[in-house]
Design a protein around this motif. Structure first.
Motif, PDB file in Angstrom:
ATOM      1  N   UNK A  32    -105.726 -11.458  13.403  1.00 20.93           N
ATOM      2  CA  UNK A  32    -105.368 -10.579  12.295  1.00 20.93           C
ATOM      3  C   UNK A  32    -105.620  -9.118  12.614  1.00 20.93           C
ATOM      4  N   UNK A  33    -106.756  -8.838  13.251  1.00 16.45           N
ATOM      5  CA  UNK A  33    -107.109  -7.461  13.580  1.00 16.45           C
ATOM      6  C   UNK A  33    -106.080  -6.827  14.507  1.00 16.45           C
ATOM      7  N   UNK A  34    -105.759  -7.513  15.602  1.00 18.90           N
ATOM      8  CA  UNK A  34    -104.843  -6.929  16.579  1.00 18.90           C
ATOM      9  C   UNK A  34    -103.407  -6.885  16.063  1.00 18.90           C
ATOM     10  N   UNK A  35    -103.016  -7.856  15.219  1.00 17.61           N
ATOM     11  CA  UNK A  35    -101.668  -7.818  14.642  1.00 17.61           C
ATOM     12  C   UNK A  35    -101.477  -6.556  13.825  1.00 17.61           C
ATOM     13  N   UNK A  36    -102.454  -6.215  13.002  1.00 21.70           N
ATOM     14  CA  UNK A  36    -102.323  -5.045  12.145  1.00 21.70           C
ATOM     15  C   UNK A  36    -102.571  -3.755  12.910  1.00 21.70           C
ATOM     16  N   UNK A  37    -103.466  -3.775  13.897  1.00 24.84           N
ATOM     17  CA  UNK A  37    -103.619  -2.604  14.767  1.00 24.84           C
ATOM     18  C   UNK A  37    -102.265  -2.250  15.374  1.00 24.84           C
ATOM     19  N   UNK A  38    -101.549  -3.264  15.835  1.00 26.52           N
ATOM     20  CA  UNK A  38    -100.241  -3.038  16.447  1.00 26.52           C
ATOM     21  C   UNK A  38     -99.274  -2.378  15.461  1.00 26.52           C
ATOM     22  N   UNK A  39     -99.192  -2.912  14.245  1.00 31.63           N
ATOM     23  CA  UNK A  39     -98.251  -2.348  13.266  1.00 31.63           C
ATOM     24  C   UNK A  39     -98.655  -0.939  12.844  1.00 31.63           C
ATOM     25  N   UNK A  40     -99.957  -0.648  12.851  1.00 34.83           N
ATOM     26  CA  UNK A  40    -100.405   0.672  12.407  1.00 34.83           C
ATOM     27  C   UNK A  40    -100.100   1.777  13.408  1.00 34.83           C
ATOM     28  N   UNK A  41     -99.638   1.405  14.604  1.00 32.84           N
ATOM     29  CA  UNK A  41     -99.245   2.418  15.572  1.00 32.84           C
ATOM     30  C   UNK A  41     -97.798   2.878  15.364  1.00 32.84           C
ATOM     31  N   UNK A  98    -104.515 -13.752  28.503  1.00 28.57           N
ATOM     32  CA  UNK A  98    -103.192 -13.161  28.274  1.00 28.57           C
ATOM     33  C   UNK A  98    -103.312 -11.946  27.348  1.00 28.57           C
ATOM     34  N   UNK A  99    -104.153 -12.050  26.337  1.00 30.36           N
ATOM     35  CA  UNK A  99    -104.375 -10.943  25.404  1.00 30.36           C
ATOM     36  C   UNK A  99    -104.989  -9.746  26.118  1.00 30.36           C
ATOM     37  N   UNK A 100    -105.958 -10.009  26.983  1.00 28.07           N
ATOM     38  CA  UNK A 100    -106.574  -8.920  27.741  1.00 28.07           C
ATOM     39  C   UNK A 100    -105.564  -8.179  28.600  1.00 28.07           C
ATOM     40  N   UNK A 101    -104.631  -8.926  29.209  1.00 26.38           N
ATOM     41  CA  UNK A 101    -103.593  -8.302  30.042  1.00 26.38           C
ATOM     42  C   UNK A 101    -102.673  -7.423  29.194  1.00 26.38           C
ATOM     43  N   UNK A 146    -101.435 -14.058  20.753  1.00 22.73           N
ATOM     44  CA  UNK A 146    -101.790 -14.413  19.378  1.00 22.73           C
ATOM     45  C   UNK A 146    -101.082 -15.700  18.962  1.00 22.73           C
ATOM     46  N   UNK A 147     -99.860 -15.876  19.434  1.00 24.32           N
ATOM     47  CA  UNK A 147     -99.109 -17.101  19.156  1.00 24.32           C
ATOM     48  C   UNK A 147     -99.822 -18.316  19.739  1.00 24.32           C
ATOM     49  N   UNK A 212    -108.847   0.065  26.588  1.00 25.53           N
ATOM     50  CA  UNK A 212    -109.573  -0.434  27.758  1.00 25.53           C
ATOM     51  C   UNK A 212    -110.817  -1.201  27.309  1.00 25.53           C
ATOM     52  N   UNK A 213    -111.485  -0.693  26.277  1.00 24.10           N
ATOM     53  CA  UNK A 213    -112.675  -1.366  25.753  1.00 24.10           C
ATOM     54  C   UNK A 213    -112.316  -2.702  25.119  1.00 24.10           C
ATOM     55  N   UNK A 214    -111.255  -2.725  24.316  1.00 22.76           N
ATOM     56  CA  UNK A 214    -110.823  -3.975  23.678  1.00 22.76           C
ATOM     57  C   UNK A 214    -110.456  -5.025  24.716  1.00 22.76           C
ATOM     58  N   UNK A 215    -109.786  -4.610  25.792  1.00 26.86           N
ATOM     59  CA  UNK A 215    -109.404  -5.541  26.844  1.00 26.86           C
ATOM     60  C   UNK A 215    -110.643  -6.172  27.474  1.00 26.86           C
ATOM     61  N   UNK A 216    -111.662  -5.368  27.745  1.00 24.89           N
ATOM     62  CA  UNK A 216    -112.896  -5.879  28.347  1.00 24.89           C
ATOM     63  C   UNK A 216    -113.602  -6.852  27.400  1.00 24.89           C
ATOM     64  N   UNK A 217    -113.612  -6.534  26.107  1.00 23.87           N
ATOM     65  CA  UNK A 217    -114.262  -7.407  25.121  1.00 23.87           C
ATOM     66  C   UNK A 217    -113.557  -8.754  25.038  1.00 23.87           C
TER      67      UNK A 217
END
Length: 427
Positions: A32-41, A98-101, A146-147, A212-217
């Motif tokens: 949910x977090x990353x889906x909405x982060x994406x739309x907010x850009x 896959x998400x990190x990539x 996410x899928x 970069x931080x999100x990818x590492x997490x």
């Protein structure tokens, strides 16, 4: 003969099931977090990347959401194959890598935009930065991850019985975590990534460190997940080498459920992704606040939905679709972006209700059905994009919200008629 879905773990595995359940809920938060982060850009990148796209700025901005949700029909069946080949945990780990990539592609996009000479594609008199195309690719990859995660999360929460709950209630609990992520995301983008700056003051370089931080997490979470016990679920996937007797598309209530989820996700994302640009059009202060209120309404609704153990999914879906349609019509008549945020309260439990009705009594077809179900999520790609095109043609967003009203009517039909099982399911 109908097979009942149940959690058939050993005693030791059952002792660890609480950790597995919390894991699924947490992963739902990430989705949910990353889906909405994406739309907010959409709105910020419209200013930073699309300043030379003229009257097509709305259309190209909505491609960010389009590319994310386009991944669902492409990667839904991939997730199902991974589950059957390497199990639930292996699929989750693959999905997280896959998400990190994909997040690294976001980083590369923002880095590319900082170069002195930024390559661009020229479309007539219009100029489209290549860095924006890299961002679209990243959006597709993260959307695909996410899928894959949801192909595991949805049937896992549905099939594993927890004392005192029904499947739609467990999905609502997971959906509440998802909604917490969607509610926090607009503030993360506007307040943390961009530091509360006005749209015309935003710079693409601000994206580099957060991504970069999100990818590492995410990679760290994938590595930790390999140590968590995830009890298997019986009769939700075909045994290795087993040939299924019938096509999953032969289940009418599932097929129509895919159609219903197409329009549900389309309606949800139309508002969640485009209400910020509607607010900017109306010169409202703090446009991102409206998105936060909308997703906050979804959070409140899902928290309430998690307590509705005695209300049938069909009843929940009928009530919420009627209310959502009425409030959207009211927002159109009043030309009010603020009123439109209330629709989130009713969108909140539609996903769980539709999914529960669509996979009812599917037995060993459940995992495949979950992957097929993801195909319908492409509505989140197509309908917001069509709405963006309509907004460019109409010269504004107000009339485009009738798309949402039409979606609610189609979901009401599914609740009343399409979700009813017409034949005995044999497995």
């Amino acid at each position: 003969m109908t097979r009942n879905n149940s959690c058939t773990a050993t005693t030791a595995a059952q002792a660890n099931f609480a950790a597995a359940f919390v894991t699924m809920v947490f992963l739902f938060f990430i989705v949910g977090f990353l889906t909405t982060v994406n739309t907010q850009f959409q709105a910020p990148l419209q200013e930073t990347f699309l300043s030379e796209m003229g009257s097509l700025k709305n259309t190209f901005a909505t491609l960010i959401t389009f590319s994310w949700f386009l991944a669902y029909p492409v990667c839904g069946t991939l997730g199902s194959r991974w589950v059957n080949a390497c199990g639930y945990r292996g699929t989750l780990v693959r999905g997280l890598f896959m998400m990190g990539a994909g997040l690294l592609l976001f980083f590369l996009s923002s880095w590319g935009a900082t170069l002195e000479s930024v390559p661009s594609l020229h479309i007539g008199s219009l100029s489209l930065p290549v860095a924006f195309l890299v961002f679209l690719l990243g959006s597709f990859v993260v959307g695909g991850s996410a899928t894959v995660l949801q192909v595991v999360i949805n049937p896992y929460l549905t099939a594993c019985e927890v004392k005192g709950t029904q499947s739609v209630q467990r999905l609502a609990i997971g959906g509440s975590a998802n909604a917490i992520g969607t509610t926090a995301a607009p503030y993360f983008v506007s307040g943390i990534v961009f530091g509360g700056l006005a749209m015309d003051s935003i710079d693409a370089s601000m994206l580099m460190v957060p991504f970069l931080t999100l990818s590492a997490v995410i990679v760290l979470i994938a590595l930790m997940l390999r140590r968590i016990s995830l009890p298997d679920i019986s009769d939700t996937r075909d045994a290795s080498g087993e040939k299924l007797e019938r096509s999953v598309w032969s289940f009418r209530h599932l097929t129509l459920g895919v159609v219903a989820i197409f329009f549900y996700v389309g309606a949800e994302v139309c508002i969640g992704a485009n209400i910020t640009m509607y607010a900017i059009e109306q010169a409202l202060p703090s446009p991102a606040l409206l998105a936060t209120l909308y997703w906050g309404g979804i959070l409140v609704g899902r928290l309430v939905g998690s307590t509705l153990s005695k209300v049938a999914p069909r009843t929940q879906l009928c009530f919420t679709t009627v209310c959502a349609a009425l409030f959207t019509i009211a927002a159109i008549v009043a030309d009010s972006a603020w009123l439109l945020t209330t629709v989130g309260l009713f969108h909140s439990i539609m996903w769980g209700a539709i999914f529960t009705l669509a996979v009812k009594d599917l037995g060993k077809y459940t995992t495949i059905a979950s992957g097929v179900f993801m195909i319908g999520v492409v509505g989140g790609a197509i309908l917001p994009l069509l709405q963006g095109v309509a907004a460019d043609i109409a010269g504004g967003w107000r009339s485009t919200w009738w798309i949402v009203v039409a979606c609610e009517c189609i979901m009401l039909y599914y609740a009343l008629f399409g979700s009813r099982i017409k034949e005995e399911i044999k497995a």
